[in-house]
Design a protein around this motif. Structure first.
Motif, PDB file in Angstrom:
ATOM      1  N   LEU A 103      12.245   0.300-127.454  1.00 11.66           N
ATOM      2  CA  LEU A 103      13.059  -0.459-126.508  1.00 11.66           C
ATOM      3  C   LEU A 103      13.225  -1.900-126.970  1.00 11.66           C
ATOM      4  N   ASP A 105      13.605  -5.733-126.151  1.00  8.55           N
ATOM      5  CA  ASP A 105      13.276  -6.610-125.025  1.00  8.55           C
ATOM      6  C   ASP A 105      14.273  -7.775-124.982  1.00  8.55           C
ATOM      7  N   HIS A 106      14.049  -8.718-124.063  1.00  8.85           N
ATOM      8  CA  HIS A 106      15.010  -9.818-123.887  1.00  8.85           C
ATOM      9  C   HIS A 106      15.213 -10.630-125.153  1.00  8.85           C
ATOM     10  N   SER A 107      14.155 -10.686-126.024  1.00  5.78           N
ATOM     11  CA  SER A 107      14.284 -11.511-127.236  1.00  5.78           C
ATOM     12  C   SER A 107      14.916 -10.729-128.387  1.00  5.78           C
ATOM     13  N   HIS A 110      12.064  -4.983-131.012  1.00  5.40           N
ATOM     14  CA  HIS A 110      11.856  -3.577-130.674  1.00  5.40           C
ATOM     15  C   HIS A 110      10.408  -3.348-130.265  1.00  5.40           C
ATOM     16  N   ASN A 111      10.197  -2.580-129.210  1.00 12.26           N
ATOM     17  CA  ASN A 111       8.842  -2.248-128.768  1.00 12.26           C
ATOM     18  C   ASN A 111       8.742  -0.745-128.582  1.00 12.26           C
ATOM     19  N   ARG A 150       9.190  -0.722-113.848  1.00 12.12           N
ATOM     20  CA  ARG A 150       8.620  -0.104-115.048  1.00 12.12           C
ATOM     21  C   ARG A 150       9.488   1.033-115.600  1.00 12.12           C
ATOM     22  N   ILE A 174      18.520  -4.499-119.617  1.00  9.26           N
ATOM     23  CA  ILE A 174      18.630  -4.805-121.050  1.00  9.26           C
ATOM     24  C   ILE A 174      19.271  -3.587-121.710  1.00  9.26           C
ATOM     25  N   GLN A 176      20.403  -0.837-124.237  1.00 13.28           N
ATOM     26  CA  GLN A 176      19.760  -0.342-125.451  1.00 13.28           C
ATOM     27  C   GLN A 176      20.803   0.296-126.349  1.00 13.28           C
ATOM     28  N   ASN A 192      17.041  -0.826-119.729  1.00  9.18           N
ATOM     29  CA  ASN A 192      15.713  -1.004-119.171  1.00  9.18           C
ATOM     30  C   ASN A 192      15.837  -2.100-118.124  1.00  9.18           C
ATOM     31  N   THR A 194      15.276  -4.890-115.398  1.00  9.02           N
ATOM     32  CA  THR A 194      14.168  -5.766-115.011  1.00  9.02           C
ATOM     33  C   THR A 194      14.633  -6.686-113.895  1.00  9.02           C
TER      34      THR A 194
END
Ligand code: ACO
Length: 194
Positions: A103, A105-107, A110-111, A150, A174, A176, A192, A194
């Motif tokens: 995934l 993230d905002h920055s 990849h996570n 989550r 966010i 993807q 995702n 948030t």
């Protein structure tokens, strides 16, 4: 959505929880009954088709066969039994499942994660905006012991984004990158919220 059989006998509880074994937990009577199993397959297949049509997808992403081959969980909402002489009807469903994902993230990093994903969600056209979607979602959150922020959402529609904003204050999804193999890809991207 009405069926030519008793959906109360097929589904059991008002919100029935179905996994890959296709046996709703709260159903009364014998665990194995061929006719009820066949009718449940019909309910799932018809819901999947209706959801695909509502979302403009080329093919359903939910069917009894797909349920059997994945570890997904389906929450199916029916209305009350015995309203006058009419049979109970199915109002809608929500499908969730865990997925291994990379995934963003905002920055933009990849996570690797394995979030619970909202995979398919549908309330019958005549009953949308009556709170049934929220009832299904709340049931799922309680049952999965999950907090809404989550969740990952598989290619959310505009209606679902509005739903998540309204009921859960999730305002900044966010997006993807699309995965080429996915049947929904023609139209939407996973996000995702948030
Ligand atoms: N236009 C815009 N927002 C809508 C609409 C609509 N036609 N319908 C529902 N919503 C959103 C709004 O935020 C609405 O609040 P509002 O009426 O005050 O504007 C809120 O949802 C209503 O909440 P509920 O009544 O609890 O939700 P509902 O029973 O309508 O269920 C659902 C929501 C499942 C998204 C339903 O609208 C539906 O089936 N839509 C068509 C299929 C679809 O788009 N499914 C999601 C696909 S993406 C995925 O599953 C990962």
């Amino acid at each position: 959505m009405e069926f030519p059989f008793d959906v109360v006998a097929v589904l059991g509880e008002r919100v029935s929880v179905v996994d890959q074994h296709l046996r709703p937990a709260g159903r009364r009577g014998p665990a194995h009954r061929g006719d009820l199993e066949q009718q449940l397959r019909t309910v799932i297949d018809e819901l999947g088709k209706a959801s695909a049509k509502a979302q403009g997808l080329p093919a359903p992403v939910t069917s009894a066969a797909r349920m059997e081959s994945n570890r997904h969980v389906l929450y199916i909402l029916r209305d009350a039994e015995g309203r006058g002489s009419s049979k109970a009807a199915v109002i809608g469903f929500l499908k969730v499942g865990y997925k291994k994902l990379f995934l963003l993230d905002h920055s933009g990093a990849h996570n690797e994660a394995e979030p619970l994903c909202v995979l398919d969600f549908y309330v019958h056209e005549s009953l949308q905006r009556h709170g049934y979607g929220r009832e299904l979602f709340q049931h799922m959150l309680k049952s999965e012991r999950m907090e809404p922020w989550r969740l990952a959402v598989d290619r959310p529609s505009e209606k679902l984004l509005a739903f998540l904003r309204k009921h859960y204050g999730l305002c900044h999804p966010i997006p993807q990158p699309p995965s080429a193999a996915h049947p929904k890809n023609a139209r939407r991207r996973r996000s995702n919220p948030t």
